[in-house]
Design an enzyme around this catalytic site. Structure first.
Site, PDB file in Angstrom:
ATOM      1  N   ILE A   1       0.834  -1.198   0.000  1.00  0.00           N
ATOM      2  CA  ILE A   1       0.000   0.000   0.000  1.00  0.00           C
ATOM      3  C   ILE A   1       0.879   1.263   0.000  1.00  0.00           C
ATOM      4  CG2 ILE A   1      -0.172   0.159   2.538  1.00  0.00           C
ATOM      5  CD1 ILE A   1      -3.221   0.749   2.094  1.00  0.00           C
ATOM      6  N   GLY A   2       0.347   2.350  -0.550  1.00  0.00           N
ATOM      7  CA  GLY A   2       1.072   3.630  -0.509  1.00  0.00           C
ATOM      8  C   GLY A   2       1.501   4.076  -1.890  1.00  0.00           C
ATOM      9  N   GLY A   3       1.898   5.350  -1.957  1.00  0.00           N
ATOM     10  CA  GLY A   3       2.228   5.964  -3.232  1.00  0.00           C
ATOM     11  C   GLY A   3       3.393   5.291  -3.933  1.00  0.00           C
ATOM     12  N   MET A   4       4.487   5.047  -3.201  1.00  0.00           N
ATOM     13  CA  MET A   4       5.700   4.598  -3.884  1.00  0.00           C
ATOM     14  C   MET A   4       5.591   3.192  -4.495  1.00  0.00           C
ATOM     15  SD  MET A   4       9.673   4.721  -2.715  1.00  0.00           S
ATOM     16  CE  MET A   4      10.159   6.346  -3.217  1.00  0.00           C
TER      17      MET A   4
ATOM     18  N   GLU B   1      -1.494  -9.138  -1.668  1.00  0.00           N
ATOM     19  CA  GLU B   1      -2.644  -8.927  -0.785  1.00  0.00           C
ATOM     20  C   GLU B   1      -3.517  -7.829  -1.394  1.00  0.00           C
ATOM     21  OE1 GLU B   1      -1.071  -7.523   2.883  1.00  0.00           O
ATOM     22  OE2 GLU B   1      -2.581  -5.962   3.008  1.00  0.00           O
TER      23      GLU B   1
ATOM     24  N   GLY C   1       0.140  -6.493   5.599  1.00  0.00           N
ATOM     25  CA  GLY C   1       0.815  -7.713   5.153  1.00  0.00           C
ATOM     26  C   GLY C   1       2.295  -7.523   4.906  1.00  0.00           C
TER      27      GLY C   1
END
Ligand SMILES: CC(=O)SCCNC(=O)CCNC(=O)[C@H](O)C(C)(C)COP(=O)(O)OP(=O)(O)OC[C@H]1O[C@@H](n2cnc3c(N)ncnc32)[C@H](O)[C@@H]1OP(=O)(O)O
Ligand SMILES: CCCC(=O)O
Length: 446
Positions: A219-222, A243, A341
């Site tokens: 998850i997240g921008g990068m 996931e 995860g």
């Protein structure tokens, strides 16, 4: 078989359905786009009649009425397994608590540890076989609903149908109340546009990926930005086992890179547990036999991941200390997100033959309010900082300044390697700190 009569018997208004909730209950809401809307509004309206309602959910993608109706937290106590930006703001206001969890354990927690009095989840409308599909939120949904004493579902016509895998649906015979939720838009999580720095990081990761590798993006921008740049690279025949399903996989697919051809498990299928992204991504999920949604005790199990050769995991973090401890979920005592995860995939990809795990991050962080720049590489994590990945499990770290592998390294080797990828502005001070911490060799660069 015709389920119309059973459907009619269970169909009711949100107000009728939530009457089943009584003071003292534990209530679970679906997470992400499985978050109920009408049921949440109806439960919020019962604030003055109820006491001590504990609500669990995760990753709120829209505001919650039980919070708006109870800003002093007198009746509804909301806890989250993983914070979105909204949950983070609630936590800052003392309106939300985090529930520590390694994501693969979530179904086990429900089946073995937790009580659920009432579960309320948003699902797709019933199909001709009497099933309601969990759509974008398979993850641990089945375990939650199997545990709940009462199951209430809220249908939404715009939720796509996710083919399983397994544990992607519930039968009408297992449902107590049905509320028709209409066709409200599903919240979207828009990907960030990669900048020059993301590109530098992506290049360092892409050169480690071979044709036929299987990719997990966190998850997240990068991670999503890196995924988009993997889609633009020369590597081919990639596999997906993740996931979280994000838009970068759709980019890989559109560019002909995602074939799942060489995966030892679930060959030909892109495997995932939940999805958050654009409407275009949700349309790609809809009834797509090239994708299979599974519960997280499968997708995130390191023993499963280890069976897939050349597994590459790409995740982001908040801070790294000179011992190589990774904090991806807090900034000191401020809970930012959750373990999710990350540790599952860091562990599993390292076990995979030819596998590698990458924790990527920008070397510095600029506070939006003060404009002050700080290093994301810190001598020690700040007080209250949570270790998401223990140093002994960490493999590659990547910033815009380079890439280092910490596997098997002593404390002085770690400090030396990590400082090479810190922002140059902070390196001298980090070396001073490393000396004081007795993790710096005399012969180290200085
Ligand atoms: C759901 C899953 O589990 S998918 C599988 C992998 N799981 C994970 O990797 C879980 C852990 N990782 C994460 O949660 C994310 O990757 C994160 C939080 C590290 C990065 O996510 P992003 O959405 O790109 O984070 P973003 O850069 O927007 O920062 C989030 C917040 O942290 C704050 N923050 C980030 N870095 C720092 C820092 N070094 N110091 C202080 N605050 C920081 C930001 O200011 C922001 O707060 P705000 O919303 O109040 O402005
Ligand atoms: C990302 C975690 C979501 C959940 O807890 O189901």
């Amino acid at each position: 078989m015709n389920f119309i009569n059973e459907y009619k018997a269970k169909l009711c208004s949100p107000e009728t359905a939530v009457k089943v909730v009584k003071s003292g209950d534990w209530v679970d809401y679906g997470f992400g786009s499985g978050q109920p809307v009408l049921l949440d509004q109806a439960l919020a309206k019962r604030k003055t009649e109820l006491k001590d309602i504990k609500i669990r959910s995760a990753l709120s993608l829209r505001p919650r009425e039980i919070i708006n109706a109870d800003p002093e937290r007198e009746v509804f106590t909301y806890s989250s397994w993983h914070f979105s930006g909204y949950d983070r703001q609630l936590h800052d206001r003392n309106l939300c608590n985090y529930i520590p969890m390694i994501f693969r354990n979530k179904p086990h927690f429900y089946r073995n540890e937790l009580a659920v009095d009432v579960a309320m989840v948003a699902v797709s409308p019933m199909d001709k076989h009497g099933y309601f599909n969990f759509s974008l939120s398979t993850a641990a949904m089945r375990a939650i609903l199997e545990t709940a004493k009462v199951v209430i579902i809220e249908t939404n016509e715009r939720l796509p149908i996710a083919l399983g895998g397994r544990e992607e649906c519930i039968h009408i015979s297992e449902v107590d109340f049905i509320v028709e939720g209409g066709s409200a838009a599903i919240p979207e999580l828009l990907p960030t546009v990669p900048d020059e720095l993301d590109e530098k990081v992506a290049r360092l990761i892409v050169e480690e990926i071979i044709n036929g590798a299987t990719i997990q993006l966190g998850i997240g921008g990068m991670p999503n930005a890196v995924g988009n740049l993997i889609a633009d690279s020369d590597v081919k025949d990639l596999g997906m086992h993740t996931e979280m399903l994000v838009d970068a996989y759709l980019s890989m697919y559109k560019k002909g890179k995602l074939t799942n051809k060489y995966k030892k498990l679930d060959k030909g299928k892109g495997v995932w547990a939940f999805c958050a992204g654009t409407r275009e991504l949700y349309d790609w999920v809809d009834c797509n036999p090239a994708l299979a949604s599974f519960p997280v005790d499968y997708t995130n199990n390191p023993a499963v991941i280890a069976q897939i050769d050349n597994f590459v995991s790409v995740n982001n973090c908040v801070e790294v200390d000179l011992y190589g401890q990774i904090s991806s979920e807090s900034a000191g005592i401020r809970q930012i997100s959750g373990t999710g995860g990350q540790l599952d995939f860091v562990t599993g990809s390292y076990l995979s033959p030819g596998g590698k795990s990458f924790i990527c991050f920008r070397s510095s962080f600029t506070d939006k309010q003060s404009g002050v720049m700080s290093s994301r590489v810190v001598p020690v994590l700040p007080a209250g900082g949570i270790v998401t990945d223990p140093r002994a499990q960490v493999n590659y770290l990547v910033t815009e300044w380079g890439k280092v592998n910490l596997a098997g390294c002593s404390t002085w080797e770690r400090a030396e390697r990590i400082i090479t990828i810190a922002h140059p502005h902070f390196r001298e001070e980090l070396i001073n700190q490393a000396e004081q911490m007795k993790i710096w060799r005399r012969s180290n660069k200085r």
